[in-house]
Design an enzyme around this catalytic site. Structure first.
Site, PDB file in Angstrom:
ATOM      1  CG  HIS A  21       3.616   7.064  32.491  1.00 17.37           C
ATOM      2  ND1 HIS A  21       3.586   8.280  33.122  1.00 17.37           N
ATOM      3  CD2 HIS A  21       4.916   6.671  32.472  1.00 17.37           C
ATOM      4  CE1 HIS A  21       4.823   8.621  33.466  1.00 17.37           C
ATOM      5  NE2 HIS A  21       5.644   7.659  33.101  1.00 17.37           N
ATOM      6  CG  HIS A  63       8.265  10.863  34.551  1.00 16.03           C
ATOM      7  ND1 HIS A  63       8.531  11.306  33.281  1.00 16.03           N
ATOM      8  CD2 HIS A  63       8.134   9.522  34.470  1.00 16.03           C
ATOM      9  CE1 HIS A  63       8.575  10.252  32.463  1.00 16.03           C
ATOM     10  NE2 HIS A  63       8.341   9.171  33.159  1.00 16.03           N
TER      11      HIS A  63
END
Lengths: 330, 330
Positions: free
Chosen positions: B56, B217
């Site tokens: 991320h 995700h």
């Protein structure tokens, strides 16, 4: 082709609108929306003006602001801005000390900036600097010399910082000439790019192929190779740029530039390899830049730029800058 | 799968090494390289600690520094950091005023941060804040509540700014609780992502399909739709987040977050549409953020986050911050 766009005809203008809205503390549109300029121009400061085709954002609009550019002209995708746009920027941004035009070395850009300089020369003092940091094109020997790529970010930052400190036009031109041989870049692509107008990919790569030595307009490189490891790829880029600039001095800025589709995590991994290569070869990396600063639409790829900088240039780099893409010290 | 990596096993560590090298003015590794912490911790300031899976970036490591986080713990790709890592961060970052753990709402993250808090509770004052800004998961009604996504950036910035100004732990916890219902996000993907360990794509989209309501995700969204225009897609995201937060007040921060593979030019185009929607519906967009801040590997996609902020919160947003990813005022 899936991109966040509405029509190929309007995408540059809509993106530019979004940019100006998002960063109105730094920038405003110039007359007739022909260019983006710094919101607060400084009387008596040399105006630093750049520009080029769209598709490389944040270059150059993201560098408009205190300590960098006074105006940036944006053409269509991968297409030079018109002389008319550039003349508009000169007329609005020149506050009395003249203009320095910073131009990446492409035929169209050089031609249009030269034409604009000629058109405005009776009313403005104008100098031009050509940025040509790309290793790859030096090898092709087509007589055009090196392209201007990501190293442009460093040149524009240092010239912008020097202008902000009050440096006069001839000294700025000399600074650029002095800096030029110490800034070198080389790029690699994992994918080609699709140009919205044509809906065609500039070059197509297989699932295990990479293109070494690419430009920022989807120009193919000098060699198609099988994909190997990041270490092998980045070491090759690092070694190539190192060999061109290393003898000059020992303190350097290392810049890993994302070409649009490569995420931060991969850029940092590449930076790690490039950093190791440079320090193993005796360079001291004293400044760094990692991120998508000079992109090529959504190309997956990156470039490595090495800039050997003097103490004075390091101070210029560190001085306050307030733009959409680079911001510190204020 | 072409990515700038060497092996799936080493990619997180190598990327993290590159990050710390590139930003050593802000960060250092903590003990045993279990976390990244602010280079200069401030005695008597509440430590703001976050973390989560890798993939991320720049979240959360890019937010470590003055005015934001004191430490960030990084797990494997899309995997929570271990309690051991988090305890290490608490022990090193707590300079006497306790710790606030900022946790995105995922089972693994919440469990490991809770376990760490319990393990360290005899020696440290600890509070926890769960960020759950994602619209999409509220609809699935699986009992887990909203996921924490890009809005985490805003929460961490405001809490970090308040802690820097000396706010005590209970007040920080209250600030987060007060802010929470006014920060909402929704994402869209043009492509799935390939997770390096499995070499599998989390979901596959056809050449003309998009996935509405994705997580960070590779979680699929609630609806697969034909690709239409940026205006249609972004208006839908904007309308959805607007409906959740709009009644509260009129001044807002609008944040268009790139998911990793989407270039700046497209993010600005999306920002333009989102900005128009919000202003057409009576909101005043007084702050903006556009860029890849909370990515999902190299996913092509973006999210829109709307945060209604009070005057006090706007001052916190504007206060000095010096991190790799957000930097102004110093």
């Amino acid at each position: 082709m899936k991109k966040f766009m509405n029509t190929a005809e309007t995408m540059v203008a809509e993106s530019l609108d979004g940019f100006v809205r998002a960063h109105e503390e730094f920038v405003v549109f110039g007359a007739d929306r022909k260019f983006v300029r710094r919101r607060h121009l400084i009387p008596g400061k040399v105006a630093i003006i750049s520009g080029g085709g769209a598709g490389h954002e944040p270059m150059h609009i993201g560098f408009v602001g205190r300590g960098m550019l006074d105006a940036a002209c944006v053409g269509h995708i991968f297409t030079s801005p018109t002389p008319d746009q550039i003349v508009g920027a000169i007329e609005e941004a020149d506050t009395g000390a003249g203009c320095l035009l910073v131009v990446k070395n492409y035929d169209g850009d050089v031609m249009n900036f030269e034409m604009a300089a000629e058109m405005a020369s009776s009313r403005h003092k104008i100098e031009m600097v050509i940025v040509s940091d790309d290793i790859e094109t030096a090898r092709t020997q087509d007589g055009r010399g090196r392209r201007g790529v990501a190293g442009t970010v460093i040149v524009e930052r240092l010239l912008g910082a020097a202008a902000e400190k009050g440096m006069a036009l001839p000294a700025l031109k000399a600074l650029a000439g002095d800096l030029s041989p110490r800034v070198r870049s080389m790029g690699v692509a994992l994918t080609g790019v699709t140009v919205p107008h044509t809906q065609r990919s500039t070059f197509a790569l297989g699932p295990s192929e990479i293109e070494m030595g690419v430009g920022i307009h989807g120009e193919p490189g000098h060699e198609r190779e099988p994909f190997s490891s990041a270490d092998a790829i980045i070491t090759h880029l690092s070694e190539t740029v190192f060999k061109e600039v290393a003898p000059v001095a020992d303190k350097a800025l290392l810049f890993v530039n994302g070409l649009g589709g490569t995420p931060p995590a991969e850029l940092y991994l590449a930076y790690n390899t490039a950093h190791r290569f440079m320090t193993d070869h005796g360079l001291r990396i004293v400044r760094s830049l990692v991120g998508p600063y000079a992109t090529s639409l959504d190309m997956q790829g990156l470039s490595v730029t090495l800039a050997i900088l003097s103490e004075e240039e390091l101070l210029l780099w560190d001085s306050p800058v307030a733009t959409a893409a680079l911001r510190w010290g204020c």
